[in-house]
Design a protein around this motif. Structure first.
Motif, PDB file in Angstrom:
ATOM      1  N   GLU A 120      -7.571  20.692   6.366  1.00  0.00           N
ATOM      2  CA  GLU A 120      -7.257  19.395   5.745  1.00  0.00           C
ATOM      3  C   GLU A 120      -5.771  19.077   5.760  1.00  0.00           C
ATOM      4  O   GLU A 120      -5.354  18.032   5.291  1.00  0.00           O
ATOM      5  CB  GLU A 120      -7.697  19.422   4.269  1.00  0.00           C
ATOM      6  CG  GLU A 120      -9.187  19.511   4.092  1.00  0.00           C
ATOM      7  CD  GLU A 120      -9.552  19.903   2.666  1.00  0.00           C
ATOM      8  OE1 GLU A 120      -8.631  20.207   1.868  1.00  0.00           O
ATOM      9  OE2 GLU A 120     -10.749  19.907   2.383  1.00  0.00           O
TER      10      GLU A 120
ATOM     11  N   SER B  29      -3.015  22.018  -0.243  1.00  0.00           N
ATOM     12  CA  SER B  29      -4.420  21.943   0.123  1.00  0.00           C
ATOM     13  C   SER B  29      -4.997  23.359   0.167  1.00  0.00           C
ATOM     14  O   SER B  29      -4.288  24.314   0.459  1.00  0.00           O
ATOM     15  CB  SER B  29      -4.484  21.269   1.493  1.00  0.00           C
ATOM     16  OG  SER B  29      -5.681  21.564   2.102  1.00  0.00           O
TER      17      SER B  29
ATOM     18  N   MET C 231       0.849  -1.199   0.000  1.00  0.00           N
ATOM     19  CA  MET C 231       0.000   0.000   0.000  1.00  0.00           C
ATOM     20  C   MET C 231       0.889   1.255   0.000  1.00  0.00           C
ATOM     21  O   MET C 231       1.858   1.318   0.750  1.00  0.00           O
ATOM     22  CB  MET C 231      -0.898  -0.019   1.231  1.00  0.00           C
ATOM     23  CG  MET C 231      -2.217   0.666   0.966  1.00  0.00           C
ATOM     24  SD  MET C 231      -3.386   0.419   2.325  1.00  0.00           S
ATOM     25  CE  MET C 231      -2.714   1.477   3.594  1.00  0.00           C
ATOM     26  N   SER C 232       0.543   2.221  -0.833  1.00  0.00           N
ATOM     27  CA  SER C 232       1.398   3.413  -0.880  1.00  0.00           C
ATOM     28  C   SER C 232       1.121   4.312   0.334  1.00  0.00           C
ATOM     29  O   SER C 232       0.002   4.352   0.848  1.00  0.00           O
ATOM     30  CB  SER C 232       1.131   4.192  -2.166  1.00  0.00           C
ATOM     31  OG  SER C 232      -0.123   4.808  -2.097  1.00  0.00           O
ATOM     32  N   GLU C 233       2.176   5.015   0.747  1.00  0.00           N
ATOM     33  CA  GLU C 233       2.048   5.888   1.910  1.00  0.00           C
ATOM     34  C   GLU C 233       1.108   7.047   1.575  1.00  0.00           C
ATOM     35  O   GLU C 233       1.111   7.542   0.452  1.00  0.00           O
ATOM     36  CB  GLU C 233       3.433   6.432   2.269  1.00  0.00           C
ATOM     37  CG  GLU C 233       3.540   6.898   3.691  1.00  0.00           C
ATOM     38  CD  GLU C 233       4.849   7.632   3.913  1.00  0.00           C
ATOM     39  OE1 GLU C 233       4.826   8.642   4.595  1.00  0.00           O
ATOM     40  OE2 GLU C 233       5.863   7.182   3.355  1.00  0.00           O
ATOM     41  N   LYS C 234       0.321   7.460   2.546  1.00  0.00           N
ATOM     42  CA  LYS C 234      -0.608   8.568   2.311  1.00  0.00           C
ATOM     43  C   LYS C 234       0.191   9.851   2.049  1.00  0.00           C
ATOM     44  O   LYS C 234       1.170  10.128   2.748  1.00  0.00           O
ATOM     45  CB  LYS C 234      -1.489   8.743   3.543  1.00  0.00           C
ATOM     46  CG  LYS C 234      -2.745   9.499   3.250  1.00  0.00           C
ATOM     47  CD  LYS C 234      -3.729   9.347   4.419  1.00  0.00           C
ATOM     48  CE  LYS C 234      -4.645  10.533   4.453  1.00  0.00           C
ATOM     49  NZ  LYS C 234      -4.066  11.711   5.114  1.00  0.00           N
ATOM     50  N   LYS C 235      -0.231  10.615   1.026  1.00  0.00           N
ATOM     51  CA  LYS C 235       0.514  11.845   0.705  1.00  0.00           C
ATOM     52  C   LYS C 235       0.345  12.886   1.805  1.00  0.00           C
ATOM     53  O   LYS C 235      -0.741  13.044   2.339  1.00  0.00           O
ATOM     54  CB  LYS C 235      -0.035  12.432  -0.607  1.00  0.00           C
ATOM     55  CG  LYS C 235       0.259  11.550  -1.787  1.00  0.00           C
ATOM     56  CD  LYS C 235       0.718  12.388  -2.952  1.00  0.00           C
ATOM     57  CE  LYS C 235       1.083  11.481  -4.086  1.00  0.00           C
ATOM     58  NZ  LYS C 235       2.019  11.954  -4.999  1.00  0.00           N
ATOM     59  N   ARG C 236       1.444  13.591   2.118  1.00  0.00           N
ATOM     60  CA  ARG C 236       1.375  14.674   3.094  1.00  0.00           C
ATOM     61  C   ARG C 236       0.672  15.856   2.437  1.00  0.00           C
ATOM     62  O   ARG C 236       0.883  16.138   1.264  1.00  0.00           O
ATOM     63  CB  ARG C 236       2.776  15.103   3.527  1.00  0.00           C
ATOM     64  CG  ARG C 236       3.683  13.974   3.927  1.00  0.00           C
ATOM     65  CD  ARG C 236       3.301  13.335   5.222  1.00  0.00           C
ATOM     66  NE  ARG C 236       3.515  14.222   6.363  1.00  0.00           N
ATOM     67  CZ  ARG C 236       2.954  14.028   7.562  1.00  0.00           C
ATOM     68  NH1 ARG C 236       2.144  13.017   7.748  1.00  0.00           N
ATOM     69  NH2 ARG C 236       3.205  14.861   8.555  1.00  0.00           N
ATOM     70  N   ARG C 237      -0.140  16.548   3.195  1.00  0.00           N
ATOM     71  CA  ARG C 237      -0.847  17.715   2.646  1.00  0.00           C
ATOM     72  C   ARG C 237      -0.378  18.976   3.369  1.00  0.00           C
ATOM     73  O   ARG C 237      -0.216  18.961   4.587  1.00  0.00           O
ATOM     74  CB  ARG C 237      -2.361  17.548   2.835  1.00  0.00           C
ATOM     75  CG  ARG C 237      -2.921  16.326   2.125  1.00  0.00           C
ATOM     76  CD  ARG C 237      -4.388  16.172   2.453  1.00  0.00           C
ATOM     77  NE  ARG C 237      -5.186  17.169   1.749  1.00  0.00           N
ATOM     78  CZ  ARG C 237      -5.695  16.953   0.540  1.00  0.00           C
ATOM     79  NH1 ARG C 237      -5.534  15.808  -0.068  1.00  0.00           N
ATOM     80  NH2 ARG C 237      -6.378  17.897  -0.065  1.00  0.00           N
TER      81      ARG C 237
ATOM     82  N   ASP D 110      -1.676  18.530   6.903  1.00  0.00           N
ATOM     83  CA  ASP D 110      -0.813  17.961   7.938  1.00  0.00           C
ATOM     84  C   ASP D 110       0.205  19.010   8.403  1.00  0.00           C
ATOM     85  O   ASP D 110       0.745  18.932   9.487  1.00  0.00           O
ATOM     86  CB  ASP D 110      -0.009  16.767   7.380  1.00  0.00           C
ATOM     87  CG  ASP D 110      -0.915  15.730   6.767  1.00  0.00           C
ATOM     88  OD1 ASP D 110      -1.769  15.213   7.496  1.00  0.00           O
ATOM     89  OD2 ASP D 110      -0.789  15.467   5.546  1.00  0.00           O
TER      90      ASP D 110
END
Ligand code: 5AD
Ligand code: SF4
Length: 438
Positions: A42, A37, A1-7, A44
């Motif tokens: 929303e 974002s 699973m790919s890492e969630k993108k930082r926002r 990080d």
């Protein structure tokens, strides 16, 4: 699973230089895989790019940080304060505002790349200075506009005007190599940009570190880039606005017939105490030279009212210059003492009410001048670079003419990002109204 993108979310206070820095920061983070974002809720990482030029700018920042604290209480988000206030206040900011995690001065923003990662330190402050130009590959900047691009050519200021904090926040002047400026302008042209806005606190003192070539050469070289049709630059200083610069502007048709030339005061005595390095007469000489070589050129300016010791008579002299020059746009400020500056050691002697009265008088007169000068343009047809729909009146389009005036206009077709010929049919003090003819 790919890492969630930082926002990340970025909020910019202050001048065009800050807007441009924010575009560079966005590009840098985007290249590292983060996503910009539109809403702080929303993100990080929330980045606040700050301005320290007046006390009010700092107050605005603190109240914004107060609002961010509420978001930060609800979810796991880090807040980075970057730019001029970060440089000025450093560690102090961590104590002042609970919502702050990172503090990075103008030369340290690249550290956001590591601070954005999970496992970054809890708190981090970095305000070291660098003498080197921070090279950013031209393609990397994430610009807000698709047709008008900021291009930073120098940073910092060596003038030390008595009221000004900029030499302490942005540091001493450093210049970007001409080669690198041209690379970026060519990149813009290649992407279809029509306008380049050259930025720096003191663009006229530009000096190519590789070849020693100066500002007039820079203008000519930028103008030689095919595709760029309008060139603007900001900010100029009357102290080193040499006749050669006026001649080069006049001889280079792509340079817009418009100049921002901060006057600050129309009184030679006040100018002297401000350490501006020119007299009222010297300023007026530059104005006549500009108008002789470029009839119809629009001039805009900055005015400070209530500098320590400014008398009614001194202020009257400013009013006289405003009547004489008839600026097309004016930014006016009440003097506000800033830390570290020479003027902060003087008594802030002009009472608040007097400053306010003077500010209102400047603004009233300027409104009158703009309304009169705008009325004279009714019936003329002019070229406008369309920026999109007007925010206030979405049935109109909005843009700027060569003289940097705001033009709102009716059009059946959407010319966003292109030039439109607009016939002026009406006006207000702050904008022109028209319809597209072709
Ligand atoms: N108080 C009020 N105005 C200031 N400016 C700079 N420093 C101060 C200060 N201490 C204004 C000047 C400058 C503009 C960017 O901000 O007019 O040109
Ligand atoms: Fe400040 Fe003066 Fe430098 Fe402008 S020229 S940034 S007013 S010190």
């Amino acid at each position: 699973m790919s890492e969630k993108k930082r926002r990340f979310y970025i909020r910019t206070f202050g001048c065009q230089m800050n807007e441009s820095d924010s575009e560079r920061i966005s590009g840098l983070l985007a290249r590292a895989g983060a996503v910009k974002s539109e809403r702080p809720e929303e993100a990080d990482l929330i980045i606040v790019n700050t301005c320290a030029v007046r006390e009010k700018s700092e107050q605005k920042l603190l109240s914004y940080l107060g609002r961010l604290a509420q978001i930060r209480n609800k979810r796991n988000v880090r807040v980075a304060v970057v730019g001029c206030v970060a440089q000025l206040r450093g560690w102090e900011l961590l104590g002042k505002a609970a919502a702050v995690d990172f503090v990075l001065g103008p030369d340290n923003t690249a550290e956001l790349l590591t601070l954005m990662q999970e496992g970054a330190p809890q708190k981090h402050v970095s305000t070291s200075r660098s003498k080197e130009w921070p090279e950013t590959p031209p393609g990397l900047i994430q610009r807000d506009s698709q047709f008008s691009g900021y291009v930073t050519v120098m940073e910092g200021c060596d003038n030390f005007c008595a009221y000004c904090i900029v030499p302490y926040t942005r540091g001493r002047e450093k210049y970007r190599p001409l080669r690198s400026v041209l690379e970026e302008v060519r990149d813009l042209a290649g992407k279809g940009y029509l306008e380049a806005q050259l930025l720096g606190q003191n663009v006229n003192s530009y000096l190519d570190p590789d070849t020693g070539r100066q500002f007039p050469d820079l203008l000519k070289e930028v103008a030689a880039v095919q595709g760029i049709e309008w060139i603007r630059f900001l900010t100029s200083h009357p102290r080193n606005f040499r006749p050669e610069i006026v001649e080069t502007m006049a001889g280079t048709r792509k340079v817009c017939r418009e100049l921002h030339l901060p006057l600050q005061s129309g009184s030679t005595a006040v100018l002297k105490r401000m350490r501006r390095g020119y007299t009222r007469e010297a300023y007026l000489d530059i104005v006549s030279r500009l108008r002789r070589l470029m009839p119809g050129i629009n001039l805009s300016t900055d005015i400070i009212v209530g500098f320590p010791g400014e008398t009614d008579r001194n202020f009257e002299e400013t009013i006289e210059v405003l009547r004489q020059v008839r600026f097309s746009n004016l930014f006016s400020f009440r003097y506000s003492p800033r830390p570290l500056t020479e003027a902060s050691k003087l008594e802030d002697s002009v009472p608040k009410e007097v400053k306010q009265r003077r500010l209102e008088e400047v603004q009233r007169l300027q409104r009158e001048i703009q309304l009169e000068d705008h009325s004279r343009l009714v019936g003329q047809t002019m070229r406008v670079l369309c920026q999109g729909r007007s925010r206030k009146t979405p049935q109109l389009f909005s843009g700027r003419n060569e003289g940097n005036q705001v033009v709102n206009f009716r059009s059946d077709e959407d010319s966003t990002g292109r030039f439109a010929e607009v016939r002026i049919t009406g006006c207000g003090p702050f904008s022109l109204l028209g319809e597209k003819t072709s």
